[in-house]
Design a protein around this motif. Structure first.
Motif, PDB file in Angstrom:
ATOM      1  N   PHE A 120      -3.195 -10.057 -85.136  1.00 29.04           N
ATOM      2  CA  PHE A 120      -2.574  -8.625 -84.883  1.00 29.04           C
ATOM      3  C   PHE A 120      -2.648  -8.238 -86.182  1.00 29.04           C
ATOM      4  CE2 PHE A 120       0.731  -5.801 -86.017  1.00 29.04           C
ATOM      5  CZ  PHE A 120       0.406  -4.807 -84.921  1.00 29.04           C
ATOM      6  N   GLU A 121      -2.605  -8.811 -87.279  1.00 30.67           N
ATOM      7  CA  GLU A 121      -2.782  -8.215 -88.804  1.00 30.67           C
ATOM      8  C   GLU A 121      -4.126  -7.959 -88.918  1.00 30.67           C
ATOM      9  OE1 GLU A 121      -3.275 -10.394 -93.016  1.00 30.67           O
ATOM     10  OE2 GLU A 121      -1.616 -10.810 -92.000  1.00 30.67           O
ATOM     11  N   LYS A 122      -5.178  -8.537 -88.580  1.00 32.21           N
ATOM     12  CA  LYS A 122      -6.558  -8.229 -88.858  1.00 32.21           C
ATOM     13  C   LYS A 122      -6.968  -7.293 -88.113  1.00 32.21           C
ATOM     14  CE  LYS A 122      -7.916 -12.703 -90.303  1.00 32.21           C
ATOM     15  NZ  LYS A 122      -8.843 -14.316 -90.259  1.00 32.21           N
ATOM     16  N   THR A 123      -6.779  -6.942 -86.797  1.00 33.38           N
ATOM     17  CA  THR A 123      -6.878  -6.029 -86.018  1.00 33.38           C
ATOM     18  C   THR A 123      -6.419  -4.670 -86.443  1.00 33.38           C
ATOM     19  OG1 THR A 123      -6.745  -7.654 -84.076  1.00 33.38           O
ATOM     20  CG2 THR A 123      -6.918  -5.112 -83.919  1.00 33.38           C
ATOM     21  N   TYR A 163      -4.790  -4.180 -96.563  1.00 32.41           N
ATOM     22  CA  TYR A 163      -6.023  -3.447 -95.973  1.00 32.41           C
ATOM     23  C   TYR A 163      -6.094  -1.947 -96.403  1.00 32.41           C
ATOM     24  CZ  TYR A 163      -6.084  -7.371 -93.028  1.00 32.41           C
ATOM     25  OH  TYR A 163      -6.260  -8.870 -92.579  1.00 32.41           O
ATOM     26  N   SER A 164      -5.185  -1.177 -96.902  1.00 32.84           N
ATOM     27  CA  SER A 164      -5.331  -0.071 -97.344  1.00 32.84           C
ATOM     28  C   SER A 164      -5.242   0.549 -98.747  1.00 32.84           C
ATOM     29  CB  SER A 164      -4.370   0.948 -96.638  1.00 32.84           C
ATOM     30  OG  SER A 164      -3.177   0.911 -97.212  1.00 32.84           O
ATOM     31  N   LYS A 195     -12.855  -3.651 -83.288  1.00 34.19           N
ATOM     32  CA  LYS A 195     -14.260  -2.776 -83.412  1.00 34.19           C
ATOM     33  C   LYS A 195     -13.737  -1.447 -83.138  1.00 34.19           C
ATOM     34  CE  LYS A 195     -17.509  -6.494 -82.692  1.00 34.19           C
ATOM     35  NZ  LYS A 195     -16.890  -7.192 -83.279  1.00 34.19           N
ATOM     36  N   LEU A 196     -12.998  -1.215 -82.236  1.00 33.27           N
ATOM     37  CA  LEU A 196     -12.327   0.384 -81.993  1.00 33.27           C
ATOM     38  C   LEU A 196     -11.482   0.775 -83.222  1.00 33.27           C
ATOM     39  CD1 LEU A 196     -12.014   2.435 -79.975  1.00 33.27           C
ATOM     40  CD2 LEU A 196     -10.056   1.490 -79.387  1.00 33.27           C
ATOM     41  N   PHE A 197     -10.869   0.100 -83.536  1.00 36.52           N
ATOM     42  CA  PHE A 197      -9.868   0.554 -84.726  1.00 36.52           C
ATOM     43  C   PHE A 197     -10.853   0.686 -85.894  1.00 36.52           C
ATOM     44  CE2 PHE A 197      -5.599  -1.639 -83.198  1.00 36.52           C
ATOM     45  CZ  PHE A 197      -5.657  -0.457 -82.148  1.00 36.52           C
ATOM     46  N   ALA A 198     -11.669   0.184 -86.428  1.00 37.64           N
ATOM     47  CA  ALA A 198     -12.570   0.347 -87.314  1.00 37.64           C
ATOM     48  C   ALA A 198     -13.263   1.696 -87.381  1.00 37.64           C
ATOM     49  CB  ALA A 198     -13.639  -0.898 -87.409  1.00 37.64           C
ATOM     50  N   THR A 199     -13.491   2.210 -86.188  1.00 39.35           N
ATOM     51  CA  THR A 199     -14.165   3.517 -86.132  1.00 39.35           C
ATOM     52  C   THR A 199     -13.181   4.563 -86.148  1.00 39.35           C
ATOM     53  OG1 THR A 199     -14.030   3.662 -83.598  1.00 39.35           O
ATOM     54  CG2 THR A 199     -15.775   2.673 -84.340  1.00 39.35           C
ATOM     55  N   ILE A 200     -11.640   4.450 -86.154  1.00 45.53           N
ATOM     56  CA  ILE A 200     -10.774   5.529 -86.098  1.00 45.53           C
ATOM     57  C   ILE A 200     -10.588   5.919 -87.600  1.00 45.53           C
ATOM     58  CG2 ILE A 200      -8.418   6.386 -85.506  1.00 45.53           C
ATOM     59  CD1 ILE A 200      -8.736   4.016 -83.339  1.00 45.53           C
ATOM     60  N   GLU A 201     -10.789   7.352 -87.586  1.00 44.14           N
ATOM     61  CA  GLU A 201     -10.200   8.202 -88.904  1.00 44.14           C
ATOM     62  C   GLU A 201      -9.344   9.061 -88.695  1.00 44.14           C
ATOM     63  OE1 GLU A 201     -14.173   9.994 -89.487  1.00 44.14           O
ATOM     64  OE2 GLU A 201     -14.903   8.049 -90.791  1.00 44.14           O
ATOM     65  N   ASP A 202      -8.751   9.777 -89.920  1.00 42.61           N
ATOM     66  CA  ASP A 202      -7.492  10.765 -89.369  1.00 42.61           C
ATOM     67  C   ASP A 202      -7.769  11.849 -88.466  1.00 42.61           C
ATOM     68  OD1 ASP A 202      -6.162   9.325 -91.488  1.00 42.61           O
ATOM     69  OD2 ASP A 202      -6.490  10.999 -93.155  1.00 42.61           O
ATOM     70  N   CYS A 228      -6.175   0.668 -90.656  1.00 42.17           N
ATOM     71  CA  CYS A 228      -5.776   0.795 -92.044  1.00 42.17           C
ATOM     72  C   CYS A 228      -6.943   1.197 -92.957  1.00 42.17           C
ATOM     73  CB  CYS A 228      -5.049  -0.091 -92.806  1.00 42.17           C
ATOM     74  SG  CYS A 228      -3.471  -0.583 -91.681  1.00 42.17           S
ATOM     75  N   ASN A 229      -8.261   0.739 -92.692  1.00 43.52           N
ATOM     76  CA  ASN A 229      -9.350   1.075 -93.504  1.00 43.52           C
ATOM     77  C   ASN A 229      -9.720   2.479 -93.198  1.00 43.52           C
ATOM     78  OD1 ASN A 229      -9.603  -1.334 -94.916  1.00 43.52           O
ATOM     79  ND2 ASN A 229     -10.714  -2.147 -92.867  1.00 43.52           N
ATOM     80  N   GLY A 230      -9.346   3.278 -92.236  1.00 39.64           N
ATOM     81  CA  GLY A 230     -10.016   4.420 -91.886  1.00 39.64           C
ATOM     82  C   GLY A 230      -8.979   5.673 -91.822  1.00 39.64           C
ATOM     83  N   VAL A 231      -7.582   5.072 -91.734  1.00 35.22           N
ATOM     84  CA  VAL A 231      -6.592   5.971 -91.350  1.00 35.22           C
ATOM     85  C   VAL A 231      -5.618   5.952 -92.518  1.00 35.22           C
ATOM     86  CG1 VAL A 231      -4.775   6.764 -89.865  1.00 35.22           C
ATOM     87  CG2 VAL A 231      -6.613   5.638 -88.919  1.00 35.22           C
TER      88      VAL A 231
END
Length: 134
Positions: free
Chosen positions: A55-58, A104-105, A23-30, A63-66
Motif C-alpha cells: 500500500f505504501e509503495k502504491t 515519497y514527496s 502504474k495508474l497512480f504514477a500518471t496522475i498529476e494535480d 505522492c510523486n505527481g500530486v
C-alpha cells in the motif's frame, strides 16, 4: 467503480492489483487528480486489505505527481478529539499519510509550513504523554 470493486474482490493476487494501481497512480498529476479522486478514496478506504508495504509503495507513486496540499485536502489530518496514544490514532487522524508523504514527496516550503508545522504541537503532546507513562 464496478471495475474497482471487482479488482478488490479476492479473485486476484494483491501484488498484481497493486502493481496496476501503482502504474495508474504514477500518471496522475494535480490537473488530473479530480478525475480519479473517487477511485483514490476507495483505494485508501480499503487500505487494510493490502499488505502495508505494498500500500505504501502504491500510494507513494501518487505522492510523486500530486501536490501535498491536494492530498492533504482530500485526506485531511485531524488533531482535534484524537488521542495520539490510542491504537487507532493513525486511522482517526489520517496521520498514516505523513510517513508516506515524507518518504515519497518533496513538499514546497509553503506546504510544509501550512500542513506539517502545526502538527509539531500534537507530536510534542504525544511525546510528553509517553514520558509521563514511563
Amino acid at each position: 467503480m464496478a471495475t474497482l470493486t471487482y479488482l478488490f474482490s479476492n479473485r486476484f493476487d494483491h501484488a498484481n492489483i497493486l502493481d496496476i494501481f501503482a502504474k495508474l497512480f504514477a500518471t496522475i498529476e494535480d490537473k488530473t487528480f479530480d478525475y480519479c479522486k473517487d477511485l483514490i478514496k476507495e483505494f485508501v478506504q480499503n487500505k487494510s486489505r493490502w499488505p502495508h508495504v505494498y500500500f505504501e509503495k502504491t500510494f507513494g507513486q501518487l505522492c510523486n505527481g500530486v501536490s501535498m496540499s491536494l492530498l492533504l485536502s482530500t485526506f485531511p489530518l485531524r488533531t482535534e478529539g484524537v488521542n495520539p496514544l490510542d491504537k487507532d490514532f493513525d486511522e482517526k487522524s489520517n496521520c498514516w499519510i505523513l510517513y508516506i508523504l515524507s518518504k515519497y514527496s518533496n513538499p514546497k516550503f509553503e506546504e510544509f509550513l501550512e500542513y506539517l508545522f502545526p502538527l509539531t504541537n500534537l507530536l510534542s503532546l504525544a511525546s510528553n504523554a509517553n514520558l509521563s507513562h514511563e
